[in-house]
Design an enzyme around this catalytic site. Sequence first.
Site, PDB file in Angstrom:
ATOM      1  N   ASP A  81      43.052  28.123  32.025  1.00 18.22           N
ATOM      2  CA  ASP A  81      43.910  26.982  32.310  1.00 18.22           C
ATOM      3  C   ASP A  81      44.538  27.090  33.692  1.00 18.22           C
ATOM      4  OD1 ASP A  81      43.406  26.252  29.675  1.00 18.22           O
ATOM      5  OD2 ASP A  81      45.244  27.184  28.925  1.00 18.22           O
TER       6      ASP A  81
ATOM      7  N   TYR B 230      42.496  39.471  26.557  1.00 21.04           N
ATOM      8  CA  TYR B 230      43.538  38.824  27.345  1.00 21.04           C
ATOM      9  C   TYR B 230      44.832  39.635  27.237  1.00 21.04           C
ATOM     10  CZ  TYR B 230      41.054  34.338  27.937  1.00 21.04           C
ATOM     11  OH  TYR B 230      40.169  33.354  28.296  1.00 21.04           O
TER      12      TYR B 230
END
Length: 255
Positions: free
Chosen positions: A53, A111
Amino acid sequence: MRNFKIVLQYEGTRYKGWQRQVSTENTIQGKLEALLTKMIGQKVEITGSGRTDAGVHALGQVANFHADTKMSPEEILNYMNFYLPEDIAVISVREVSERFHSRLNVKGKTYCYRVIRTEVPCVFDRRYAHLMKESLDVAAMQKAAEYLVGTHDFKAFTSSKKGKKSTVRTIEKIEIIKTTSTSMRMQNVQDEIRFVYSGNGFLFHMVRIMTGTLLEVGLHKRKPEEVAEILDSGLRENAGELVPAKGLILMEVRY
């Protein structure tokens, strides 16, 4: 046509995410494709392991592209790093088999989401971590995270409105690691909490929503057991807030 695999890093602060967009050239994919097209002298399309994003960073993003060129991987690496902006760097370039696909061949990703709890935020952390002043119950968050590990339908933990694709994913491990340091100059105590997620894939906003939910547990706004209820509900509105993108880093892509 030769197939090249690249591993790259980027600071996502000033970009509109990974995916190219018609409305702006300011995306990671857009910057890479423009440079590669110029380098090769013909249109080049690059495929990433997945989209990040706007504002999200990467230490180990993987991508691949096909090109008709006599340049060596080392020459491509040097050319790209010479012309890329300083907040994007290519770590490695190597030629791979025609069948390699950076997205379809992914087996897992890791992540990390960084949260820093401090009374006086350090200016050097403002782009790379979510800054908070409230204390967090790490043990409660670790207990809540146990409900997320395993294979589940994570429909409640995505912002995606599309209903055609499966929302079932497998989370292999969630680590919540706290470290404490003191700035000698500021005499300010700073707690850094890292939420590290490893899984076979992640949905749109999934890591940021899971982190927001766990933070609400850490703030005693929710009980750890509520995470299981959220999973069962499949409703986004039952999960926690979407935390800021700046704290999220794509650490590794596994094949």
